[in-house]
Design an enzyme around this catalytic site. Structure first.
Site, PDB file in Angstrom:
ATOM      1  N   LYS A  88       1.610  57.848  31.590  1.00 32.81           N
ATOM      2  CA  LYS A  88       1.668  58.394  32.944  1.00 32.81           C
ATOM      3  C   LYS A  88       2.726  57.661  33.765  1.00 32.81           C
ATOM      4  O   LYS A  88       3.581  58.262  34.393  1.00 32.81           O
ATOM      5  CB  LYS A  88       0.281  58.271  33.586  1.00 32.81           C
ATOM      6  CG  LYS A  88       0.198  58.820  34.983  1.00 32.81           C
ATOM      7  CD  LYS A  88      -1.247  58.826  35.462  1.00 32.81           C
ATOM      8  CE  LYS A  88      -1.329  59.122  36.944  1.00 32.81           C
ATOM      9  NZ  LYS A  88      -2.698  59.148  37.447  1.00 32.81           N
ATOM     10  N   GLU A 130       2.319  47.777  26.550  1.00 30.25           N
ATOM     11  CA  GLU A 130       2.027  48.086  25.138  1.00 30.25           C
ATOM     12  C   GLU A 130       2.828  49.298  24.676  1.00 30.25           C
ATOM     13  O   GLU A 130       3.451  49.295  23.619  1.00 30.25           O
ATOM     14  CB  GLU A 130       0.529  48.391  24.948  1.00 30.25           C
ATOM     15  CG  GLU A 130      -0.404  47.210  25.125  1.00 30.25           C
ATOM     16  CD  GLU A 130      -0.866  47.038  26.563  1.00 30.25           C
ATOM     17  OE1 GLU A 130      -0.171  47.501  27.501  1.00 30.25           O
ATOM     18  OE2 GLU A 130      -1.932  46.426  26.747  1.00 30.25           O
ATOM     19  N   GLY A 185      -5.701  58.886  34.072  1.00 27.02           N
ATOM     20  CA  GLY A 185      -5.439  58.704  32.637  1.00 27.02           C
ATOM     21  C   GLY A 185      -6.596  59.165  31.762  1.00 27.02           C
ATOM     22  O   GLY A 185      -6.420  59.932  30.813  1.00 27.02           O
ATOM     23  N   ARG A 186      -7.809  58.721  32.090  1.00 28.22           N
ATOM     24  CA  ARG A 186      -8.958  59.048  31.232  1.00 28.22           C
ATOM     25  C   ARG A 186      -9.428  60.480  31.409  1.00 28.22           C
ATOM     26  O   ARG A 186     -10.358  60.914  30.754  1.00 28.22           O
ATOM     27  CB  ARG A 186     -10.083  58.037  31.454  1.00 28.22           C
ATOM     28  CG  ARG A 186     -10.530  57.895  32.889  1.00 28.22           C
ATOM     29  CD  ARG A 186     -11.422  56.672  33.063  1.00 28.22           C
ATOM     30  NE  ARG A 186     -11.749  56.401  34.459  1.00 28.22           N
ATOM     31  CZ  ARG A 186     -10.976  55.735  35.311  1.00 28.22           C
ATOM     32  NH1 ARG A 186      -9.793  55.286  34.921  1.00 28.22           N
ATOM     33  NH2 ARG A 186     -11.367  55.514  36.536  1.00 28.22           N
ATOM     34  N   GLU A 209     -14.922  52.729  32.485  1.00 30.07           N
ATOM     35  CA  GLU A 209     -13.798  52.493  33.398  1.00 30.07           C
ATOM     36  C   GLU A 209     -14.049  53.216  34.724  1.00 30.07           C
ATOM     37  O   GLU A 209     -13.644  52.753  35.783  1.00 30.07           O
ATOM     38  CB  GLU A 209     -12.479  52.949  32.771  1.00 30.07           C
ATOM     39  CG  GLU A 209     -11.265  52.233  33.362  1.00 30.07           C
ATOM     40  CD  GLU A 209      -9.965  52.498  32.620  1.00 30.07           C
ATOM     41  OE1 GLU A 209      -9.751  53.634  32.176  1.00 30.07           O
ATOM     42  OE2 GLU A 209      -9.152  51.571  32.500  1.00 30.07           O
ATOM     43  N   HIS A 219     -28.572  53.577   9.253  1.00 32.56           N
ATOM     44  CA  HIS A 219     -28.653  52.520   8.241  1.00 32.56           C
ATOM     45  C   HIS A 219     -28.113  51.215   8.795  1.00 32.56           C
ATOM     46  O   HIS A 219     -27.777  50.316   8.028  1.00 32.56           O
ATOM     47  CB  HIS A 219     -27.877  52.953   6.994  1.00 32.56           C
ATOM     48  CG  HIS A 219     -28.442  54.196   6.390  1.00 32.56           C
ATOM     49  ND1 HIS A 219     -29.342  54.172   5.342  1.00 32.56           N
ATOM     50  CD2 HIS A 219     -28.304  55.492   6.741  1.00 32.56           C
ATOM     51  CE1 HIS A 219     -29.699  55.418   5.054  1.00 32.56           C
ATOM     52  NE2 HIS A 219     -29.090  56.242   5.890  1.00 32.56           N
ATOM     53  N   LYS A 270      -3.727  41.852  33.178  1.00 32.86           N
ATOM     54  CA  LYS A 270      -2.332  42.268  32.957  1.00 32.86           C
ATOM     55  C   LYS A 270      -1.382  41.298  33.648  1.00 32.86           C
ATOM     56  O   LYS A 270      -0.385  40.875  33.079  1.00 32.86           O
ATOM     57  CB  LYS A 270      -2.096  43.658  33.568  1.00 32.86           C
ATOM     58  CG  LYS A 270      -2.544  44.821  32.740  1.00 32.86           C
ATOM     59  CD  LYS A 270      -1.901  46.079  33.349  1.00 32.86           C
ATOM     60  CE  LYS A 270      -2.765  47.289  33.140  1.00 32.86           C
ATOM     61  NZ  LYS A 270      -2.320  48.444  33.930  1.00 32.86           N
TER      62      LYS A 270
HETATM   63  C1  G6Q Z   1      -7.113  55.466  32.556  1.00 31.91           C
HETATM   64  C2  G6Q Z   1      -6.468  54.206  32.856  1.00 31.91           C
HETATM   65  C3  G6Q Z   1      -5.703  53.602  31.704  1.00 31.91           C
HETATM   66  C4  G6Q Z   1      -4.336  54.216  31.448  1.00 31.91           C
HETATM   67  C5  G6Q Z   1      -3.553  53.317  30.506  1.00 31.91           C
HETATM   68  C6  G6Q Z   1      -2.202  53.878  30.142  1.00 31.91           C
HETATM   69  O1  G6Q Z   1      -7.743  56.121  33.345  1.00 31.91           O
HETATM   70  O2  G6Q Z   1      -5.690  54.328  33.982  1.00 31.91           O
HETATM   71  O3  G6Q Z   1      -6.436  53.643  30.499  1.00 31.91           O
HETATM   72  O4  G6Q Z   1      -4.465  55.499  30.921  1.00 31.91           O
HETATM   73  O5  G6Q Z   1      -3.406  52.052  31.090  1.00 31.91           O
HETATM   74  O6  G6Q Z   1      -1.418  54.082  31.268  1.00 31.91           O
HETATM   75  P1  G6Q Z   1      -0.103  54.895  31.201  1.00 31.91           P
HETATM   76  O7  G6Q Z   1      -0.422  56.291  30.783  1.00 31.91           O
HETATM   77  O8  G6Q Z   1       0.519  54.832  32.566  1.00 31.91           O
HETATM   78  O9  G6Q Z   1       0.768  54.237  30.149  1.00 31.91           O
END
Ligand code: G6Q
Length: 547
Positions: free
Chosen positions: A211, A217, A272-273, A358, A389, A509
């Site tokens: 996003k 990462e 994001g989620r 989250e 199990h 972070k």
């Molecule tokens: C989700 C969070 C988080 C996010 C990641 C990746 O709701 O905000 O999990 O999706 O940190 O972020 P980017 O898509 O900006 O790389």
């Protein structure tokens, strides 16, 4: 202890009544509740968007449900639902709407944010994604050396990974088997190395999904991917044929060198989620095709409509949300298990873990007041029958109360002999065993020596929801995910917290960014942290320099 905020749910009279009622319910057993009402199993059942929910095996009476519904009514939930669907900026700490429902709105719908109808833009991106994914699926899209693309690797993390990864697994039955899909998320180099190990760069396309397009990462993995492609193909122009991007940040995408023709946008009102059904689903759409992807969106939309319009007492997300609050805030549960009886859903709990934890892992309310009750649970789980199990032992005979959602399907995607009936026999047996248990007397009557009876008896009274659908299809998956999205929203609304921000991930972070230079250079500065962190960093550096 600070006093609860003005909008705290604990000020709602129903909250106090539920607390008192909880003490009564602690004295009851599901065996009695079923014995008192022969029709309970049918009565406490409900169907919407292709999902049947049996909530009869919960520790609730009609009085419990009445009080929970009163809590919902008194919390302003109705207004919050309307505000979300209207695109109001309900994510107040980030000043944004939370409008994932617009991502699955039909073409003819209209949802206005900041004076602009967002639905045409949503469909324009879906159409571009469809054209792109069809070219990949049909072999029309060629790599730089003219070879057909056979591997699609999504690079993203968190919300830009878990959704497409979970859904690509969930809908693998519908996916194009000429293409192989990989997901690289971890900055641990092993993730990239192992994912591409058996892939040929000439036949591999990376979808860099972020996003913000600033995530450490993802950008590290994307740079490594670019170097991997260029090492094999030796020409910068190859990037255009082997990379696509999904982002809200066109500037950073261009800076990275990805052709804007291969960029698929989404918007800041998509968390994001909550982004699986935006362009973040590009790799999923490539796997299952645009038609199936649209069926999934239709499933999401059907649940959205149910949630928006059904009365609370017949509303699946509202009921699931209230039941969760009941166990967490009044009956001492701290965790919630999701147990799908379908191998394709093996990543569902990882996905829901982010969605729930989250969103609702918050300690202050919307007004900044510390809350004086428990918010989101620890969510965990995994596919049945495997868990039976392993960790089910603790659910049956441990000391914790763990409400569980059992999810199953009447028809198998892979009918093989008796497998499905055996799977489903276990599915039904578990909720029966958890609810009703087996007393010591019953165990002894079966011939178990009395000294073993305490070990071999089951208290029961463990609450479960059963979600049963006809078959795992794209549409069912969409409805199921929307069900959990809205359940989380219901809980967040009643708790008066912001389910759409995630400030809790920021501190780590920032500290990592400070530590990086202390690890990586020869003349690294002396670490300046607490004595534990300093000692660990020094030890790490020593071990690195010895190798
Ligand atoms: C989700 C969070 C988080 C996010 C990641 C990746 O709701 O905000 O999990 O999706 O940190 O972020 P980017 O898509 O900006 O790389």
């Amino acid at each position: 202890m600070t006093s609860p905020g003005a909008s705290s749910p604990t000020r709602n009279p129903a909250w106090k009544a539920l607390a008192a009622h909880g003490r009564e319910i602690e004295q009851r057993h599901l065996r009695e509740l079923f014995a008192e009402d022969a029709g309970r199993g049918e009565r406490l059942g409900l169907e919407a968007a292709g999902l049947y929910l049996d909530y009869s095996k919960n520790l609730v009476t009609d009085e419990t449900l009445r009080l929970l519904l009163e809590l919902a009514e008194g919390s302003g939930l109705r207004k919050r639902i309307a505000a979300m669907f209207r695109g109001e900026k309900i994510n107040t700490t980030e000043g944004r709407a939370a409008l994932h429902v617009a991502l699955r709105a039909p073409r003819h719908a209209s949802i206005v944010v900041d004076g602009e109808d967002v639905v045409p833009a949503v469909h324009a991106v879906l159409d571009r994604m469809a054209a792109f994914s069809e070219r990949l699926r049909g072999g029309e899209w060629k790599g730089y050396t003219g070879r057909r693309i056979r591997n699609v690797v999504n690079i993203g993390i968190g919300g830009s990974d878990l959704g497409p990864m979970m859904a690509t697994e969930a809908l693998r039955h519908y996916s194009d088997r000429n293409l192989r899909f990989g997901f690289v998320s971890n900055v641990d180099g092993t993730d990239f190395a192992e994912t591409v190990r058996d892939m040929d760069p000439e036949e591999t396309l990376f979808v860099v999904c972020s996003k913000t397009f600033t995530t450490l990462e993802t950008l590290t993995n994307a740079r490594t991917a670019r170097a991997w492609v260029l090492a094999a193909l030796g020409d910068e122009r190859a990037v255009a044929k082997h990379f696509a991007a999904v982002s809200t940040n066109a500037g950073e995408v261009t800076k990275f060198g990805i052709d804007s023709a291969n960029m698929f946008e989404f918007w800041d009102w998509v968390g994001g989620r909550y982004s699986l059904d935006s362009a973040v689903g590009l790799s999923l759409m490539t796997a299952i095709g645009p038609q199936r992807f649209r069926e999934m969106l239709a499933g999401f939309h059907a649940m959205d409509e149910h949630f928006r319009t059904a009365p609370f007492e017949r509303n699946l997300p509202v009921l699931l949300g209230l039941l969760g609050i009941w166990y967490g805030d009044f009956l001492g549960a701290q965790t919630h298990a999701v147990l799908p009886y379908d191998r394709y859903l093996w990543r569902l709990s990882a996905y829901l873990q982010q969605l729930d934890m989250e969103s609702n892992g918050k300690r202050v309310d919307l007004d900044g007041n510390a809350v004086d009750f428990q918010t989101g649970p620890i969510l965990w789980g995994g596919p049945g029958t495997n868990g039976q199990h392993a960790y089910y032992q603790l659910i049956h005979q441990g000391t914790q109360r763990i409400p569980c959602d059992f999810i199953g399907f009447a028809l198998s995607s892979n009918p093989l002999g008796e497998h499905h009936d055996l799977l489903m026999a276990n599915f039904f047996a578990q909720t029966e065993a958890l609810a009703f248990g087996k007393t010591e007397e019953e165990v002894v009557a079966e011939g178990v020596p009395p000294h073993q009876a305490p070990h071999r008896s089951f208290p029961g009274n463990h609450p479960t929801n059963t979600i049963l659908a006809e078959r795992l299809t794209p549409e069912t998956l969409g409805a199921l995910i929307a069900l959990y999205e809205h359940k989380v929203f219901v809980q967040g609304s009643i708790w008066h917290i912001n389910s759409f921000d995630q400030w809790g991930v920021e501190l780590g972070k920032a500290l990592a960014a400070r530590i990086v230079p202390e690890l990586s250079s020869e003349a690294a500065p002396e670490p300046i942290h607490d004595s534990s962190t300093n000692a660990l960093i020094r030890r790490y550096r020593r071990l690195r320099s010895q190798s």
